[in-house]
Design a protein around this motif. Structure first.
Motif, PDB file in Angstrom:
ATOM      1  N   SER A 134       0.889  -1.168   0.000  1.00 26.35           N
ATOM      2  CA  SER A 134       0.000   0.000   0.000  1.00 26.35           C
ATOM      3  C   SER A 134       0.926   1.216   0.000  1.00 26.35           C
ATOM      4  CB  SER A 134      -0.958  -0.027   1.176  1.00 26.35           C
ATOM      5  OG  SER A 134      -1.801   1.112   1.149  1.00 26.35           O
ATOM      6  N   SER A 135       0.582   2.263   0.729  1.00 30.07           N
ATOM      7  CA  SER A 135       1.368   3.503   0.681  1.00 30.07           C
ATOM      8  C   SER A 135       0.837   4.453   1.742  1.00 30.07           C
ATOM      9  CB  SER A 135       1.205   4.144  -0.708  1.00 30.07           C
ATOM     10  OG  SER A 135       1.693   5.465  -0.730  1.00 30.07           O
ATOM     11  N   ILE A 136       1.629   5.472   2.029  1.00 29.67           N
ATOM     12  CA  ILE A 136       1.096   6.602   2.785  1.00 29.67           C
ATOM     13  C   ILE A 136      -0.119   7.169   2.047  1.00 29.67           C
ATOM     14  CG2 ILE A 136       2.641   8.285   1.677  1.00 29.67           C
ATOM     15  CD1 ILE A 136       2.878   9.699   4.341  1.00 29.67           C
ATOM     16  N   ALA A 137      -0.099   7.042   0.712  1.00 29.14           N
ATOM     17  CA  ALA A 137      -1.229   7.506  -0.110  1.00 29.14           C
ATOM     18  C   ALA A 137      -2.428   6.569  -0.005  1.00 29.14           C
ATOM     19  CB  ALA A 137      -0.792   7.649  -1.569  1.00 29.14           C
ATOM     20  N   GLY A 138      -2.297   5.494   0.753  1.00 27.90           N
ATOM     21  CA  GLY A 138      -3.427   4.630   1.067  1.00 27.90           C
ATOM     22  C   GLY A 138      -4.005   4.965   2.431  1.00 27.90           C
ATOM     23  N   GLY A 141      -5.290  10.751   0.945  1.00 29.94           N
ATOM     24  CA  GLY A 141      -5.186  11.064  -0.483  1.00 29.94           C
ATOM     25  C   GLY A 141      -4.004  11.992  -0.736  1.00 29.94           C
ATOM     26  N   PHE A 142      -3.238  11.666  -1.772  1.00 30.56           N
ATOM     27  CA  PHE A 142      -1.992  12.368  -2.083  1.00 30.56           C
ATOM     28  C   PHE A 142      -2.222  13.101  -3.410  1.00 30.56           C
ATOM     29  CE2 PHE A 142       2.699  12.410  -2.060  1.00 30.56           C
ATOM     30  CZ  PHE A 142       2.960  12.237  -0.708  1.00 30.56           C
ATOM     31  N   THR A 143      -2.022  14.409  -3.482  1.00 31.01           N
ATOM     32  CA  THR A 143      -2.256  15.130  -4.740  1.00 31.01           C
ATOM     33  C   THR A 143      -0.948  15.300  -5.504  1.00 31.01           C
ATOM     34  OG1 THR A 143      -1.950  17.250  -3.640  1.00 31.01           O
ATOM     35  CG2 THR A 143      -4.207  16.439  -3.832  1.00 31.01           C
ATOM     36  N   ALA A 147      -6.009   8.794  -8.628  1.00 28.59           N
ATOM     37  CA  ALA A 147      -6.238   7.398  -9.034  1.00 28.59           C
ATOM     38  C   ALA A 147      -5.266   6.471  -8.309  1.00 28.59           C
ATOM     39  CB  ALA A 147      -6.079   7.262 -10.553  1.00 28.59           C
ATOM     40  N   TYR A 148      -4.010   6.905  -8.206  1.00 26.53           N
ATOM     41  CA  TYR A 148      -3.018   6.100  -7.486  1.00 26.53           C
ATOM     42  C   TYR A 148      -3.456   5.907  -6.033  1.00 26.53           C
ATOM     43  CZ  TYR A 148       1.467   4.845  -5.328  1.00 26.53           C
ATOM     44  OH  TYR A 148       2.465   4.222  -4.607  1.00 26.53           O
ATOM     45  N   SER A 149      -3.859   7.004  -5.382  1.00 25.31           N
ATOM     46  CA  SER A 149      -4.284   6.912  -3.978  1.00 25.31           C
ATOM     47  C   SER A 149      -5.458   5.952  -3.842  1.00 25.31           C
ATOM     48  CB  SER A 149      -4.682   8.289  -3.443  1.00 25.31           C
ATOM     49  OG  SER A 149      -3.580   9.169  -3.480  1.00 25.31           O
ATOM     50  N   PRO A 178       4.848   2.692   2.671  1.00 22.69           N
ATOM     51  CA  PRO A 178       5.992   3.604   2.695  1.00 22.69           C
ATOM     52  C   PRO A 178       5.561   5.044   2.474  1.00 22.69           C
ATOM     53  CG  PRO A 178       6.284   1.803   1.102  1.00 22.69           C
ATOM     54  CD  PRO A 178       4.847   1.821   1.494  1.00 22.69           C
ATOM     55  N   GLY A 179       6.522   5.947   2.751  1.00 24.08           N
ATOM     56  CA  GLY A 179       6.307   7.370   2.483  1.00 24.08           C
ATOM     57  C   GLY A 179       6.944   7.748   1.161  1.00 24.08           C
ATOM     58  N   ILE A 180       8.081   8.426   1.221  1.00 23.93           N
ATOM     59  CA  ILE A 180       8.749   8.926   0.012  1.00 23.93           C
ATOM     60  C   ILE A 180      10.042   8.136  -0.166  1.00 23.93           C
ATOM     61  CG2 ILE A 180       9.657  10.984  -1.153  1.00 23.93           C
ATOM     62  CD1 ILE A 180       6.622  11.080  -0.373  1.00 23.93           C
ATOM     63  N   VAL A 181       9.971   7.102  -0.992  1.00 25.94           N
ATOM     64  CA  VAL A 181      11.113   6.203  -1.148  1.00 25.94           C
ATOM     65  C   VAL A 181      11.888   6.601  -2.412  1.00 25.94           C
ATOM     66  CG1 VAL A 181      11.866   3.810  -1.098  1.00 25.94           C
ATOM     67  CG2 VAL A 181       9.625   4.416  -0.166  1.00 25.94           C
ATOM     68  N   PRO A 184      13.260   4.747  -8.741  1.00 26.92           N
ATOM     69  CA  PRO A 184      12.864   5.310 -10.041  1.00 26.92           C
ATOM     70  C   PRO A 184      11.424   5.838 -10.054  1.00 26.92           C
ATOM     71  CG  PRO A 184      14.170   3.339 -10.360  1.00 26.92           C
ATOM     72  CD  PRO A 184      13.930   3.443  -8.878  1.00 26.92           C
ATOM     73  N   MET A 185      10.547   5.256  -9.223  1.00 30.33           N
ATOM     74  CA  MET A 185       9.164   5.761  -9.197  1.00 30.33           C
ATOM     75  C   MET A 185       9.133   7.225  -8.773  1.00 30.33           C
ATOM     76  SD  MET A 185       5.792   4.384  -7.154  1.00 30.33           S
ATOM     77  CE  MET A 185       5.433   3.010  -8.226  1.00 30.33           C
ATOM     78  N   TRP A 186       9.916   7.580  -7.745  1.00 32.25           N
ATOM     79  CA  TRP A 186       9.884   8.980  -7.289  1.00 32.25           C
ATOM     80  C   TRP A 186      10.643   9.910  -8.240  1.00 32.25           C
ATOM     81  CZ3 TRP A 186       8.294  13.362  -5.277  1.00 32.25           C
ATOM     82  CH2 TRP A 186       7.194  13.327  -4.431  1.00 32.25           C
ATOM     83  N   ASP A 187      11.641   9.375  -8.960  1.00 30.59           N
ATOM     84  CA  ASP A 187      12.290  10.197 -10.003  1.00 30.59           C
ATOM     85  C   ASP A 187      11.238  10.665 -11.002  1.00 30.59           C
ATOM     86  OD1 ASP A 187      14.740   9.699  -8.829  1.00 30.59           O
ATOM     87  OD2 ASP A 187      15.297   8.099 -10.234  1.00 30.59           O
ATOM     88  N   GLU A 188      10.354   9.737 -11.376  1.00 27.35           N
ATOM     89  CA  GLU A 188       9.315  10.053 -12.372  1.00 27.35           C
ATOM     90  C   GLU A 188       8.245  10.976 -11.762  1.00 27.35           C
ATOM     91  OE1 GLU A 188       9.082   9.861 -15.443  1.00 27.35           O
ATOM     92  OE2 GLU A 188       6.942  10.033 -15.864  1.00 27.35           O
ATOM     93  N   ILE A 189       7.874  10.734 -10.495  1.00 28.15           N
ATOM     94  CA  ILE A 189       6.888  11.626  -9.856  1.00 28.15           C
ATOM     95  C   ILE A 189       7.442  13.054  -9.828  1.00 28.15           C
ATOM     96  CG2 ILE A 189       5.704  12.180  -7.675  1.00 28.15           C
ATOM     97  CD1 ILE A 189       5.674   9.136  -7.065  1.00 28.15           C
ATOM     98  N   ASP A 190       8.702  13.183  -9.440  1.00 26.90           N
ATOM     99  CA  ASP A 190       9.330  14.509  -9.355  1.00 26.90           C
ATOM    100  C   ASP A 190       9.361  15.194 -10.737  1.00 26.90           C
ATOM    101  OD1 ASP A 190      11.063  16.536  -7.869  1.00 26.90           O
ATOM    102  OD2 ASP A 190      12.343  15.953  -9.556  1.00 26.90           O
TER     103      ASP A 190
HETATM  104  C1  LIG Z   1       3.155   8.446  -1.661  1.00 23.29           C
HETATM  105  C2  LIG Z   1       4.011   8.168  -2.757  1.00 23.29           C
HETATM  106  O1  LIG Z   1       4.819   8.957  -3.082  1.00 23.29           O
HETATM  107  C3  LIG Z   1       3.887   6.985  -3.396  1.00 23.29           C
HETATM  108  C4  LIG Z   1       4.624   6.822  -4.660  1.00 23.29           C
HETATM  109  O2  LIG Z   1       3.225   6.095  -2.943  1.00 23.29           O
END
Ligand SMILES: CC(=O)C(C)=O
Ligand SMILES: NC(=O)C1=CN([C@@H]2O[C@H](COP(=O)(O)OP(=O)(O)OC[C@H]3O[C@@H](n4cnc5c(N)ncnc54)[C@H](O)[C@@H]3O)[C@@H](O)[C@H]2O)C=CC1
Length: 252
Positions: A134-138, A141-143, A147-149, A178-181, A184-190
């Motif tokens: 899951s995620s902190i976004a679970g 809700g994370f803006t 849809a991801y959340s 997790p929070g902000i790991v 590569p996923m966060w590279d793309e989010i950024d």
């Molecule tokens: C909260 C967050 O950054 C993800 C990728 O779950």
């Protein structure tokens, strides 16, 4: 030797989980849509670990993965449904394609993995452990990740319900959040946040990390330590939980 499957094990958090579980003594089936990465990670951790191709959005693929792993190693003890994707889209610009991909991979992927592992554990007559991403976004809700959340809240619903129904077989089902790991996923989010908000690449990640109480971005090993515990007998009395490992971003 106990056997664990880690989906999305070819990079990022999944790779960290593979490395930790191998250190804990597991033979790890490293399953990923990127078979080359899966093979490389598996070859580097020992314990007869092996790479497998899987697209977790396909129920047939996930069923075959479990069958192949049991044919290769004789049993399954732990299933880590880690594979997932993120799509950064402001709510009013949400595309059907991204919504479908997120639901197919993050929700159905975790569902198929939980379902197939549970059937295998019951067939074996052994207790087993299912661990979902899951995620902190679970939890909140994370803006702009509506849809991801939604998919990560859905994983919590699946985890709780499966835990209640499978407890009679001694199977536990939990989720890590997790929070902000720094993967590569966060590279793309950024990168996407920099496009949307017209800020330099790296700034959104830096600002987000400033909101972490422990003052640093999270590593795959931080997540893997929790998964190691959830995969061990030390967590035998824990089920149906979605446990935050976020350096103190969200308090529940
Ligand atoms: C909260 C967050 O950054 C993800 C990728 O779950
Ligand atoms: N990076 C972060 O900050 C956070 C990540 N998560 C969750 O943790 C999990 C892992 O995330 P990361 O390692 O950061 O992502 P990542 O993008 O770095 O790695 C994901 C891995 O999953 C594989 N994968 C993607 N789609 C697949 C599919 N259909 N079938 C099989 N494998 C597939 C990729 O090839 C890749 O190896 C995901 O479920 C993600 O939503 C949760 C909270 C925070």
């Amino acid at each position: 030797m106990k056997v664990a499957i880690v989906t999305g094990g070819g990079q990022g958090i999944g790779e960290g989980i593979v490395r930790q579980l191998a250190q804990d003594g597991f033979t790890v089936a490293v399953a990923d849509i990127n078979k080359d990465n899966a093979d490389k990670v598996a070859a580097s951790v020992g314990n007869d670990s092996k790479g497998y191709y899987v697209n977790v959005a396909s129920h047939d693929d996930v069923k075959k993965l479990v069958e192949d792993v049991v044919a290769d190693f004789g049993q399954l003890d732990v299933m880590v449904n880690n594979a997932g994707i993120c799509r950064v889209e402001p709510f009013l610009e949400q595309t059907d394609k991204a919504l479908d991909d997120l639901l197919d991979i993050n929700v159905k992927g975790a569902f198929y993995g939980t379902y197939e592992a549970a059937h295998q554990f019951i067939k074996q007559g052994t207790k087993g452990k299912i661990i979902n991403a899951s995620s902190i976004a679970g939890h909140e809700g994370f803006t702009p990740l509506a849809a991801y959340s939604a998919t990560k809240f859905a994983v919590r619903g699946l985890t709780q319900t499966a835990a209640k129904e499978l407890a009679q077989y001694g199977i536990t089902v939990n989720a890590f959040c997790p929070g902000i790991v720094l993967t590569p996923m966060w590279d793309e989010i950024d990168r996407r946040l920099s496009e949307i908000n017209h800020v330099p690449v790296g700034e959104s990640l830096k600002k987000t990390i400033e909101g972490i109480a422990l003052g640093r971005g999270e590593t795959p090993a931080d997540v893997a330590n929790l998964v190691s515990f959830l995969a061990s007998e030390k967590s035998d009395y824990i089920t149906g939980q979605a446990i935050l490992v976020d350096g103190g971003m969200k308090y529940v």
